[in-house]
Structure formats: C-alpha cells, structure tokens
Design a protein around this motif. Structure first.
Motif, PDB file in Angstrom:
ATOM      1  N   HIS A 135       0.829  -1.207   0.000  1.00 60.23           N
ATOM      2  CA  HIS A 135       0.000   0.000   0.000  1.00 60.23           C
ATOM      3  C   HIS A 135       0.860   1.253   0.000  1.00 60.23           C
ATOM      4  N   ARG A 136       1.857   1.275   0.846  1.00 62.83           N
ATOM      5  CA  ARG A 136       2.686   2.472   0.951  1.00 62.83           C
ATOM      6  C   ARG A 136       3.529   2.678  -0.302  1.00 62.83           C
ATOM      7  N   GLN A 137       3.938   1.598  -0.951  1.00 68.53           N
ATOM      8  CA  GLN A 137       4.675   1.742  -2.194  1.00 68.53           C
ATOM      9  C   GLN A 137       3.775   2.311  -3.287  1.00 68.53           C
ATOM     10  N   TRP A 138       2.517   1.857  -3.315  1.00 60.50           N
ATOM     11  CA  TRP A 138       1.565   2.422  -4.276  1.00 60.50           C
ATOM     12  C   TRP A 138       1.406   3.923  -4.045  1.00 60.50           C
ATOM     13  N   PHE A 139       1.268   4.331  -2.795  1.00 59.43           N
ATOM     14  CA  PHE A 139       1.072   5.747  -2.493  1.00 59.43           C
ATOM     15  C   PHE A 139       2.289   6.562  -2.903  1.00 59.43           C
ATOM     16  N   LEU A 140       3.481   6.074  -2.582  1.00 66.04           N
ATOM     17  CA  LEU A 140       4.709   6.782  -2.946  1.00 66.04           C
ATOM     18  C   LEU A 140       4.858   6.857  -4.462  1.00 66.04           C
ATOM     19  N   ASP A 141       4.601   5.758  -5.161  1.00 67.91           N
ATOM     20  CA  ASP A 141       4.719   5.751  -6.621  1.00 67.91           C
ATOM     21  C   ASP A 141       3.735   6.743  -7.251  1.00 67.91           C
ATOM     22  N   THR A 142       2.515   6.785  -6.701  1.00 71.99           N
ATOM     23  CA  THR A 142       1.503   7.707  -7.223  1.00 71.99           C
ATOM     24  C   THR A 142       1.942   9.150  -7.030  1.00 71.99           C
ATOM     25  N   LEU A 143       2.451   9.462  -5.848  1.00 65.78           N
ATOM     26  CA  LEU A 143       2.918  10.820  -5.580  1.00 65.78           C
ATOM     27  C   LEU A 143       4.104  11.178  -6.468  1.00 65.78           C
ATOM     28  N   SER A 144       4.998  10.222  -6.696  1.00 68.84           N
ATOM     29  CA  SER A 144       6.169  10.488  -7.532  1.00 68.84           C
ATOM     30  C   SER A 144       5.748  10.864  -8.948  1.00 68.84           C
ATOM     31  N   LYS A 145       4.750  10.161  -9.480  1.00 69.01           N
ATOM     32  CA  LYS A 145       4.260  10.481 -10.830  1.00 69.01           C
ATOM     33  C   LYS A 145       3.634  11.873 -10.876  1.00 69.01           C
ATOM     34  N   LEU A 146       2.893  12.222  -9.824  1.00 68.67           N
ATOM     35  CA  LEU A 146       2.282  13.548  -9.775  1.00 68.67           C
ATOM     36  C   LEU A 146       3.339  14.631  -9.587  1.00 68.67           C
ATOM     37  N   MET A 147       4.315  14.348  -8.739  1.00 71.04           N
ATOM     38  CA  MET A 147       5.376  15.322  -8.495  1.00 71.04           C
ATOM     39  C   MET A 147       6.230  15.555  -9.743  1.00 71.04           C
ATOM     40  N   ALA A 148       6.314  14.560 -10.604  1.00 75.04           N
ATOM     41  CA  ALA A 148       7.114  14.701 -11.822  1.00 75.04           C
ATOM     42  C   ALA A 148       6.571  15.803 -12.718  1.00 75.04           C
ATOM     43  N   GLN A 149       5.295  16.127 -12.559  1.00 73.13           N
ATOM     44  CA  GLN A 149       4.699  17.207 -13.345  1.00 73.13           C
ATOM     45  C   GLN A 149       4.938  18.572 -12.707  1.00 73.13           C
ATOM     46  N   VAL A 150       5.365  18.580 -11.458  1.00 69.33           N
ATOM     47  CA  VAL A 150       5.598  19.830 -10.730  1.00 69.33           C
ATOM     48  C   VAL A 150       7.086  20.107 -10.589  1.00 69.33           C
ATOM     49  N   HIS A 151       7.820  19.096 -10.150  1.00 69.60           N
ATOM     50  CA  HIS A 151       9.266  19.212  -9.946  1.00 69.60           C
ATOM     51  C   HIS A 151       9.945  18.026 -10.633  1.00 69.60           C
ATOM     52  N   PRO A 152      10.092  18.050 -11.939  1.00 64.86           N
ATOM     53  CA  PRO A 152      10.623  16.891 -12.676  1.00 64.86           C
ATOM     54  C   PRO A 152      11.971  16.389 -12.165  1.00 64.86           C
ATOM     55  N   GLU A 153      12.848  17.284 -11.758  1.00 62.13           N
ATOM     56  CA  GLU A 153      14.202  16.877 -11.384  1.00 62.13           C
ATOM     57  C   GLU A 153      14.281  16.321  -9.968  1.00 62.13           C
ATOM     58  N   THR A 154      13.293  16.620  -9.140  1.00 60.04           N
ATOM     59  CA  THR A 154      13.334  16.155  -7.744  1.00 60.04           C
ATOM     60  C   THR A 154      12.026  15.476  -7.347  1.00 60.04           C
ATOM     61  N   ALA A 155      11.393  14.811  -8.301  1.00 60.76           N
ATOM     62  CA  ALA A 155      10.079  14.225  -8.043  1.00 60.76           C
ATOM     63  C   ALA A 155      10.112  13.184  -6.929  1.00 60.76           C
TER      64      ALA A 155
END
Length: 206
Positions: A135-155
């Motif tokens: 569950h926690r890996q899913w949450f982190l992976d989801t946030l990483s994909k969303l963050m890639a649209q905001v901070h691509p270099e430090t998602a």
C-alpha cells in the motif's frame, strides 16, 4: 431460477454476511487495534455464525488482510478522484493533501490504519506487513508520478517528503489539536509545491 444465479451467470457480489463481517472488523480494528480484538467478538457484533465466518475468512489473518485491502481501496478511490478532477499539475496533490487534512479532523480519527497495523506486525515477512508495504509503495509511486509534473528533477525526494509530512500529521492528529495539525500539514505541502527556487532543498532526503 437457482439462488445466486442470474440468467445462467453466477452472482459474484459479496454476500451480506461477508460485507457485515468486513464492516464490523474495519470499525473495531481501526478504533481498538488488531491484536486486542478476537474472532469471537467480530462474530458476535456482525451477528453471524462461526461457520459463516470461517466460510468467508479461513483465519483471522485473512480478515485482517481483507480489512487492509478495504482501506486501501477507499484511499485509492480518493486519490483517483483527485487525479481525475485536476486542472493544473499541483491540483491533484493539493486535493490529496486536503482529503488527508479532512480525515485528521474527522470524528473517531485514530491515525493511519496502515501505520497502526505496522506497529502490531513488525515481522517483515508476515503477509500483513507485506500488505502494508504494498500500500505504501503504491502511495509513494503515485505521488512520484504527480510530483514529476511539478518538480521533474526532484520528483522522488519531493514525493518522499510529502509522505513524511503526511505520516507526521497522521500521528500528531491523535495527540494535538487536529485543526492545528491539519493547517500545519497543508502549509507544509504548499511549501513543497512551490517553485524550486522558493522552497527548501529536498536533495538530502533519501
């Protein structure tokens, strides 16, 4: 027509007894803990027979896994709705943060169901612990994909910081003023979503 069949096709909907058992377990496990609650109590409060319980859940561990999967699906539904309704890259992340803040202030709040379960199941090889990790890996992976649209270099580090902010808020919400905790958490997320030049560095977060 045979009960449970519709035009020759099996009815795959969960039975009322299973739904009642899962709803009862979800309520009690979250409010009182997992190890402290026995099968007999679940059976009594769900108003089913012991045979019915074991027909749906061969062991207590099976019920615990079903409970965690139920919570996962609820949280995933909230996240999916936030993503579907986005209008800018930061909107889904703000919506997810808003739902977490709202949860912290909800009646009966007792922290994160998965962190609570992790405290009761320290064995990394136990199926319950593995469910928590998934569950926690899913949450982190989801946030990483969303963050890639905001901070691509430090998602990735930004996503981990979001998770840390969330975990801290979920714990603090049980100890301090939930409204103040929620406000502090939301400010932290807003700072995290600012342009790189205006926010603290996340390079040291692993």
């Amino acid at each position: 027509m045979v009960e449970g069949m519709t035009r020759g096709k099996p009815d795959n909907r969960p039975s009322e007894a299973r739904l009642r058992l899962l709803a009862t377990a979800t309520r009690i496990f979250y409010s009182e803990g997992i190890h402290s609650v026995g099968v007999d109590r679940i059976i009594a409060e769900a108003k089913v027979t012991r045979a019915t319980f074991y027909r749906h859940f061969p062991s207590k561990d099976d019920l615990i896994l079903a409970y965690l999967r139920e919570v996962h699906e609820m949280e995933r539904g909230t996240v999916d709705a936030a993503i579907a309704n986005d209008s800018s890259p930061v909107d889904p992340l703000l919506a997810i943060a808003g739902s977490i803040a709202q949860n912290i202030q909800s009646p009966g709040f007792r922290g994160c169901a998965f962190l609570n379960a992790a405290a009761e199941y320290p064995d990394m090889e136990h199926p319950v612990r593995q469910e928590i990790i998934a569950h926690r890996q899913w949450f982190l992976d989801t946030l990483s994909k969303l963050m890639a649209q905001v901070h691509p270099e430090t998602a990735d580090p930004a996503a981990r910081r979001f998770v840390m902010l969330r975990d801290g808020a979920m714990a603090a919400g049980c100890l301090f003023d939930p409204a103040l905790v929620s406000e502090t958490f939301l400010h932290g997320v807003e700072d995290l979503l600012q342009p790189s030049a205006d926010r603290p560095s996340t390079e040291s977060i692993d």
